[in-house]
Motif scaffolding. Structure first.
Motif, PDB file in Angstrom:
ATOM      1  N   ASP A 159       0.824  -1.213   0.000  1.00 31.84           N
ATOM      2  CA  ASP A 159       0.000   0.000   0.000  1.00 31.84           C
ATOM      3  C   ASP A 159       0.854   1.257   0.000  1.00 31.84           C
ATOM      4  O   ASP A 159       0.559   2.232  -0.705  1.00 31.84           O
ATOM      5  CB  ASP A 159      -0.929   0.012   1.219  1.00 31.84           C
ATOM      6  N   ARG A 160       1.917   1.247   0.797  1.00 29.90           N
ATOM      7  CA  ARG A 160       2.771   2.428   0.886  1.00 29.90           C
ATOM      8  C   ARG A 160       3.476   2.714  -0.432  1.00 29.90           C
ATOM      9  O   ARG A 160       3.801   3.873  -0.729  1.00 29.90           O
ATOM     10  CB  ARG A 160       3.816   2.227   1.992  1.00 29.90           C
ATOM     11  N   LEU A 161       3.721   1.658  -1.214  1.00 27.98           N
ATOM     12  CA  LEU A 161       4.401   1.822  -2.505  1.00 27.98           C
ATOM     13  C   LEU A 161       3.426   2.086  -3.650  1.00 27.98           C
ATOM     14  O   LEU A 161       3.846   2.268  -4.785  1.00 27.98           O
ATOM     15  CB  LEU A 161       5.216   0.565  -2.824  1.00 27.98           C
ATOM     16  N   PRO A 217      16.366   9.943   6.934  1.00 21.44           N
ATOM     17  CA  PRO A 217      15.565  11.093   6.487  1.00 21.44           C
ATOM     18  C   PRO A 217      14.130  10.743   6.130  1.00 21.44           C
ATOM     19  O   PRO A 217      13.282  11.621   6.068  1.00 21.44           O
ATOM     20  CB  PRO A 217      16.335  11.578   5.251  1.00 21.44           C
ATOM     21  N   HIS A 218      13.843   9.485   5.852  1.00 23.38           N
ATOM     22  CA  HIS A 218      12.502   9.090   5.435  1.00 23.38           C
ATOM     23  C   HIS A 218      11.823   8.265   6.538  1.00 23.38           C
ATOM     24  O   HIS A 218      12.469   7.789   7.475  1.00 23.38           O
ATOM     25  CB  HIS A 218      12.571   8.268   4.144  1.00 23.38           C
ATOM     26  N   ASP A 219      10.511   8.092   6.380  1.00 24.56           N
ATOM     27  CA  ASP A 219       9.795   7.203   7.288  1.00 24.56           C
ATOM     28  C   ASP A 219      10.360   5.790   7.169  1.00 24.56           C
ATOM     29  O   ASP A 219      10.796   5.378   6.089  1.00 24.56           O
ATOM     30  CB  ASP A 219       8.303   7.185   6.962  1.00 24.56           C
ATOM     31  N   VAL A 220      10.349   5.064   8.256  1.00 24.44           N
ATOM     32  CA  VAL A 220      10.910   3.718   8.289  1.00 24.44           C
ATOM     33  C   VAL A 220       9.824   2.735   8.706  1.00 24.44           C
ATOM     34  O   VAL A 220       9.080   2.990   9.656  1.00 24.44           O
ATOM     35  CB  VAL A 220      12.089   3.648   9.280  1.00 24.44           C
ATOM     36  N   MET A 270       3.651  -4.067  12.668  1.00 19.61           N
ATOM     37  CA  MET A 270       4.460  -3.163  11.860  1.00 19.61           C
ATOM     38  C   MET A 270       4.721  -1.913  12.690  1.00 19.61           C
ATOM     39  O   MET A 270       3.788  -1.293  13.205  1.00 19.61           O
ATOM     40  CB  MET A 270       3.730  -2.778  10.569  1.00 19.61           C
ATOM     41  N   LEU A 271       5.984  -1.561  12.823  1.00 17.91           N
ATOM     42  CA  LEU A 271       6.391  -0.356  13.525  1.00 17.91           C
ATOM     43  C   LEU A 271       6.837   0.667  12.489  1.00 17.91           C
ATOM     44  O   LEU A 271       7.730   0.396  11.681  1.00 17.91           O
ATOM     45  CB  LEU A 271       7.537  -0.673  14.488  1.00 17.91           C
ATOM     46  N   GLU A 272       6.190   1.814  12.507  1.00 15.49           N
ATOM     47  CA  GLU A 272       6.532   2.891  11.573  1.00 15.49           C
ATOM     48  C   GLU A 272       7.090   4.070  12.359  1.00 15.49           C
ATOM     49  O   GLU A 272       6.472   4.545  13.315  1.00 15.49           O
ATOM     50  CB  GLU A 272       5.299   3.327  10.787  1.00 15.49           C
ATOM     51  N   ILE A 273       8.271   4.512  11.972  1.00 14.57           N
ATOM     52  CA  ILE A 273       8.911   5.662  12.602  1.00 14.57           C
ATOM     53  C   ILE A 273       8.832   6.837  11.633  1.00 14.57           C
ATOM     54  O   ILE A 273       9.343   6.769  10.514  1.00 14.57           O
ATOM     55  CB  ILE A 273      10.378   5.364  12.951  1.00 14.57           C
ATOM     56  N   GLN A 274       8.172   7.895  12.069  1.00 17.50           N
ATOM     57  CA  GLN A 274       8.010   9.099  11.253  1.00 17.50           C
ATOM     58  C   GLN A 274       8.704  10.261  11.945  1.00 17.50           C
ATOM     59  O   GLN A 274       8.816  10.292  13.173  1.00 17.50           O
ATOM     60  CB  GLN A 274       6.522   9.417  11.062  1.00 17.50           C
ATOM     61  N   ARG A 275       9.127  11.241  11.152  1.00 13.37           N
ATOM     62  CA  ARG A 275       9.853  12.378  11.716  1.00 13.37           C
ATOM     63  C   ARG A 275       9.239  13.691  11.244  1.00 13.37           C
ATOM     64  O   ARG A 275       9.817  14.407  10.425  1.00 13.37           O
ATOM     65  CB  ARG A 275      11.330  12.298  11.330  1.00 13.37           C
ATOM     66  N   GLU A 316       5.940   7.329  16.691  1.00 14.52           N
ATOM     67  CA  GLU A 316       5.969   5.866  16.667  1.00 14.52           C
ATOM     68  C   GLU A 316       4.545   5.388  16.409  1.00 14.52           C
ATOM     69  O   GLU A 316       3.653   5.621  17.221  1.00 14.52           O
ATOM     70  CB  GLU A 316       6.483   5.300  17.981  1.00 14.52           C
ATOM     71  N   HIS A 317       4.338   4.769  15.258  1.00 12.56           N
ATOM     72  CA  HIS A 317       3.004   4.273  14.890  1.00 12.56           C
ATOM     73  C   HIS A 317       3.088   2.762  14.757  1.00 12.56           C
ATOM     74  O   HIS A 317       3.946   2.235  14.046  1.00 12.56           O
ATOM     75  CB  HIS A 317       2.540   4.894  13.566  1.00 12.56           C
ATOM     76  N   VAL A 318       2.198   2.068  15.438  1.00  8.75           N
ATOM     77  CA  VAL A 318       2.227   0.606  15.478  1.00  8.75           C
ATOM     78  C   VAL A 318       0.898   0.040  14.995  1.00  8.75           C
ATOM     79  O   VAL A 318      -0.169   0.521  15.391  1.00  8.75           O
ATOM     80  CB  VAL A 318       2.501   0.088  16.909  1.00  8.75           C
TER      81      VAL A 318
END
Length: 343
Positions: A63-65, A176-179, A200-205, A212-214
């Motif tokens: 989905d992210r892609l 530099p990007h979301d992980v 799924m752990l998403e790290i956003q800046r 931290e989004h899980v």
């Protein structure tokens, strides 16, 4: 179109991945295919038979892609694996999504006597040298299973032992990007001891800190009673969660997505922490939630650290009394508070 076990073909402006695996996961080979598509400027198309499922981790990455998951039936027709909409696949890789659901999506007798829970949660941390990510993932995993995660990784299956400090050092400040990271939780102790939490752990800046989004999925032997969502909401509130939402999933393994209709998720609860509630009248919000179809609400904590938990009916009779579809109610309340819907 005959499907080999696993292979790729360039179809117009898309790189098509064909797989007959019972569960297609975001493994090392699939990760290389994604990098190949990005390098060549191609979209991604995953095509499976009706007997294959996708791991929720892979589907989220897809989905992210901006990729698509199509199911190819024996008669050569296609439909979207997630929603069941019929699709006309052109020779150039274009996918025309039709309004009608495909008969393969609506097949009867496919549901299994199993299910579980989907939880999304998010915390916002200040961007400071000592800020550490992974704490929300630990708190959520402990609330759902009684223990911390087992491991993490960039692909499935995960290979790194769980270490929040290591994750923080590698990703929270220098990337530099979301992980997106895969997380494996402990065994839940269900039948045979082989049912595990996946997340799924998403790290956003963003500019105002580190997010931290899980997303976590865990199988359960029984549906939630009224006490369990309250207990989970209290544990997440103590951690300082910004918001969280829990839904029950029935009809199959909750850690994968099957290519057929298993019913809608049933919202269990929704909660907001003090950061999300800043500047809001909590009493008025609780009344709004019940007007939207919530069954009950509960204040979490007191004073400046007050949060709000919203609970939804878990029976058809309760939903009928509420007068609104619980899923629409949950999304509507989320949109009202956060200003946008979540997926």
């Amino acid at each position: 179109m005959n499907l080999a076990t696993t292979h790729t073909v360039v179809v117009g402006q898309r790189l098509a991945v064909f797989s007959e695996a019972p569960v297609v996961r975001h493994g090392n080979w699939f990760s290389k295919v994604m990098h190949q598509a990005a390098r060549d400027g191609l979209g991604l198309l995953v095509i499976t038979p009706p007997t294959s499922a996708l791991s929720r981790g892979l589907l989220h990455v897809l989905d992210r892609l901006g990729g698509l998951w199509l199911v190819e039936t024996d008669d050569g027709t296609h439909y979207l694996g997630r929603s069941g909409h019929s699709v006309h696949l052109g020779d150039d890789g274009s996918a025309e999504v039709l309004d009608d659901p495909h008969p393969g999506w609506l097949r009867e007798g496919a549901a299994q006597d199993r299910g579980g829970l989907l939880v999304q949660a998010e915390s916002l941390y200040p961007r400071r040298p000592r800020t550490q990510v992974g704490g929300l993932t630990e708190a959520l995993t402990a609330a759902l299973t009684g223990d911390v995660p087992l491991g993490w990784g960039m692909q499935e299956p995960v290979t790194e032992p769980w270490d929040a400090k290591s994750i923080t050092r590698r990703f929270s400040r220098g990337e530099p990007h979301d992980v997106l990271l895969h997380v494996a939780g402990p065994l839940t102790g269900n039948q045979g001891g082989d049912r595990r939490l996946a997340a799924m752990l998403e790290i956003q800046r963003p500019r105002n800190g580190v997010v931290e989004h899980v997303r976590a999925w865990v199988e359960r032997d029984a549906t939630l009673d009224g006490e369990r969502p309250e207990a989970v909401s209290l544990q997440l509130h103590r951690h300082g969660v910004r918001w969280a939402a829990g839904q029950q999933i029935a009809g199959g393994d909750p850690t994968v997505v099957h290519p057929f209709w298993l019913g809608s998720p049933v919202p269990a609860w929704l909660q907001f922490g003090p950061e999300a509630l800043q500047g809001r009248d909590v009493t008025a919000l609780a009344a709004f939630a019940q007007e939207q179809g919530a069954e009950s609400t509960r204040l979490l904590g007191s004073g400046p650290g007050t949060g709000l938990a919203v609970f939804f009916p878990q029976t058809p009779e309760g939903a009928e009394r509420a007068g609104a579809h619980p899923l629409a109610a949950q999304q509507g309340i989320l949109a009202h508070v956060l200003g946008a819907r979540t997926d």
